[in-house]
Design an enzyme around this catalytic site. Structure first.
Site, PDB file in Angstrom:
ATOM      1  CG  HIS A   1      -0.479   0.117   2.505  1.00  0.00           C
ATOM      2  ND1 HIS A   1       0.037  -0.523   3.329  1.00  0.00           N
ATOM      3  CD2 HIS A   1      -0.024   1.344   3.134  1.00  0.00           C
ATOM      4  CE1 HIS A   1       0.116   0.203   4.893  1.00  0.00           C
ATOM      5  NE2 HIS A   1       0.118   0.780   4.489  1.00  0.00           N
TER       6      HIS A   1
ATOM      7  CG  ASP B   1       0.521  -4.317   2.917  1.00  0.00           C
ATOM      8  OD1 ASP B   1       0.759  -3.764   1.749  1.00  0.00           O
ATOM      9  OD2 ASP B   1      -0.129  -3.896   3.294  1.00  0.00           O
TER      10      ASP B   1
ATOM     11  CB  SER C   1       2.125   2.040   6.510  1.00  0.00           C
ATOM     12  OG  SER C   1       1.238   1.787   7.307  1.00  0.00           O
TER      13      SER C   1
END
Length: 703
Positions: A88, A223, A635
């Site tokens: 992402h 991810d 992240s």
């Protein structure tokens, strides 16, 4: 005053080395880790010394970590500039290279050699060093100064410190306040501009579960994505050029292919974005009962429109993939945050603390009245804060408005034409129109009568804005919603004048100026007042709670958070284990649902149990949770074992724990990471890019 602040902070740093923080809460400064948390980390299981984590004069783990773009973290996993981050985080780059013919979002992308790696326009920033510059920044500052005088002197001092640090180099220098301006740190970065995409799994792996599984555990999302940092022949930053070569980092991570088990020590090393751990009860009450509910409702409307069109057309699905993800991410996070605040009774806890603070401060003139003053400011702020939320989440959520705002900031015709190409590439006017009808209506509905403005010259009763008529007129006549019209307009000799007279541009300017005149000045004034009062409140809180280990709120600077691998119990009768496996992916697999329709290749590998070297007890680990305190910006952060080896990449938090930006709860606050073994499995068995393993270093340790 300056000496008092420095004494308090110094005492807290020393005290912090001997005190327990609440569970494993905290995002700690790497440069002070030797004074604040290293003993606690070693007691929990860390096998490294403080200088192994951060060493300004030598190589340390911080040299393998980057600020990826402007809001994520990445880590180097080879001596040839190979970088791991989240899918992402790289999503916009993947999406920008995707077309219906080359749908990298759906099918994934794997460069099979260096020549196939794709330029992205992204940057990565390596922290060279961080330094406490509180004394220099606050030089000459006194309590007798007005807020304006204080701010002016601090800015002047900061610029002088930055200028001196920049002498003889091309580094980027930032100075950021900590503890609401009681402390200041300088951050020196080396920024690399040539970052190329190397590999990304299909979205059905990298975004497996989509919005349904977002913020949720158990999770089965791969991810991750791979990029490579390039430099000039002298290993220095350089703009993109075919002549550039892979960057040779000072440090890169060894991959912990032995994995981690329940109870193992872990730490996350990255760039957390923003937390508000010391917020007053009034601020938390506003978030939980006013701001979050309003923003959730607005984003629900937007997502409903996007989802309707994306599900009906593959081309639109690609165009709006990144936009949808950006809208839905915070939308779901706010829901968990709101529920978590209420479940923990955070507002009541804060009020009790504030009552104790005020009782303690009765004989202390500097702090005696600070909480009542702040409560009065919050009472004044509430209506302006809500209007500010509606301006950002309703007015600016209209795509043509956001486009007009960008154009208004660009100076040249060429810049505007270039911006338009990016805008129209991923734009569908009908989606924007339907969303704009909803958003403009909500904006007008929630804007007090005295702050409304006329939508056009014919509108004389500003309190009764004809929403549908205004939006219909814009989409029938504006060049900002039609690429052909825009290109024709910009070819005119008087293009700038014509653009300024466009109906959408005039609409944007009118409402922007009305907001800037009636709302923003008071919002800004009150924000400054509240922040300045937090500086005093925070200083008092440090004196009041002498047995507490304080850590600064996250502000997108490098931090260390530590914990252990552990499952949790989100509610009565529910127990979650710490790990998930490929078996869970197959249990969720559904060809009829886009977010759960995994690649056929993965089904085939699973059926044949062709896991190769990545098999663990007859399956493949996918993701795991740990009690590290993280937030947005983390992240892509490396999650590391006791020896500093890479266990995986952090990518999310559990939904029940998203209130950790305001209050950390050790019972349910968990960070979610993709297991490095699943990353390697996907590279090998799905991507067919195992040649990349030749440049990686795998741990030889056994459990």
């Amino acid at each position: 005053m300056k000496k008092s602040i420095l004494f308090i902070l110094s005492a807290l740093l020393v005290a912090g080395a001997h005190l327990e923080s609440r569970a494993d809460e905290g995002m700690w400064l790497p440069s002070t880790i030797s004074k604040t948390r290293i003993k606690q980390m070693q007691q929990r299981g860390l096998k490294l010394k403080a200088e192994d984590l951060y060493n300004e004069n030598g190589t340390s783990l911080k040299d393998a970590i980057v600020l990826f773009g402007t809001g994520c973290t990445g880590e180097l996993i080879s001596g040839e500039g190979l970088l791991l981050t989240n899918h992402h985080c790289g999503y916009s780059a993947i999406q920008s290279h995707s077309t219906v013919e080359h749908d990298y979002l759906t099918n994934g992308f794997w460069a099979m050699n260096r020549s196939e790696e794709l330029p992205t326009g992204l940057t990565v920033s390596f922290l060279v060093r961080m330094e406490d510059v509180t004394e220099q920044v606050l030089a000459g500052v006194t309590d007798q100064m007005s807020k304006e005088e204080r701010s002016e002197l601090i800015n002047k001092n900061s610029e002088a410190v930055k200028a001196k640090a920049a002498e003889g180099n091309s580094y980027k220098i930032d100075i950021k306040p900590l503890f609401y301006g009681n402390q200041y740190f300088m951050y020196v970065f080396e920024v690399f501009e040539d970052v190329r995409m190397v590999g990304a799994p299909p979205s059905s792996i990298g975004k497996f579960g989509g919005d349904t599984d977002n913020w949720v555990w158990p999770r089965h999302t791969g991810d991750f994505s791979l990029f490579r940092v390039y430099a000039d022949k002298n290993n220095r930053p350089a703009k993109y050029s075919p002549d550039n070569v892979p960057y040779r980092p000072k440090k890169f991570f060894t991959l912990a292919t032995q994995g981690a088990q329940e109870g193992d020590f872990t730490f996350v090393y990255g760039f957390p974005g923003s937390t508000q751990e010391y917020l007053l009860s009034d601020g938390i009450d506003y978030i939980a009962n006013y701001s979050d509910p309003a923003k959730i409702a607005l984003r629900t409307m937007r997502l409903d429109v996007m989802n309707k069109y994306q599900s009906s057309d593959p081309a639109i699905r690609i165009k709006y993939a990144s936009k949808n993800a950006n809208v839905s991410n915070a939308w779901k996070k706010w829901q968990g945050e709101m529920k978590g605040i209420k479940r923990l009774g955070t507002v009541d806890k804060k009020r009790k603390l504030e009552e104790q603070y005020m009782a303690w401060a009765q004989d202390k003139p500097a702090y005696k009245d600070i909480i009542p003053q702040m409560r009065d400011l919050y009472d004044q702020m509430d209506k302006y804060a809500l209007m500010f939320d509606y301006y950002n989440e309703a007015f600016r959520a209209m795509e043509f408005v956001a486009f007009a705002e960008r154009l208004s900031r660009l100076k040249t015709k060429d810049e505007k034409v270039s911006s338009a190409k990016g805008h129209f590439k991923n734009y569908v006017a009908q989606i924007d129109k339907e969303i704009s009808l909803l958003m403009f209506a909500k904006y007008i509905e929630n804007m007090p009568m005295e702050y409304r403005t006329c939508a056009d010259e014919k509108c004389t009763k500003c309190g009764n804005v004809p929403v549908e008529k205004v939006i219909e007129n814009i989409f029938a006549n504006s060049a900002l919603v039609d690429q052909a019209k825009f290109e024709t307009l910009m070819q005119q000799e008087n293009a700038e004048e014509a653009l300024n007279n466009d109906i959408a541009m005039k609409f944007f300017v009118k409402y922007r100026d009305a907001f800037a005149k009636h709302v923003f000045p008071e919002y800004r004034r009150l924000s400054i007042e509240i922040t300045d009062n937090y500086r005093i409140y925070m200083r008092g809180l440090m004196e009041f709670q002498t047995d507490r280990s304080f850590y600064p709120d996250a502000n997108l600077t490098l931090r260390i958070a530590y914990g252990r691998v552990e499952g949790y119990q989100p509610s009565d009768g529910m127990t979650y284990k710490s790990h998930t496996t490929i078996d869970g992916i197959m249990q969720k697999d559904n060809p009829d649902i886009y977010d759960y329709d995994i690649p056929q290749r993965l089904r085939d590998v699973y059926a044949a149990k062709d896991y190769g070297r990545w098999a663990v007890n007859g399956t493949v680990p996918v993701a795991f949770v740990a009690s590290n305190h993280t937030t947005g910006g983390n992240s892509g952060s490396p999650i590391l074992n006791a020896r500093g080896e890479l266990l995986g990449a952090n990518f999310d938090r559990t939904w029940e724990g998203t209130m950790s930006d305001l209050e950390y709860d050790p019972v349910v606050c968990r960070n979610i990471s993709v297991d490095i073994r699943y990353v390697l499995f996907v590279i090998d068995k799905i991507g067919g890019a195992s040649y990349l393993f030749d440049e990686m270093q795998f741990s030889k340790r056994k459990r």
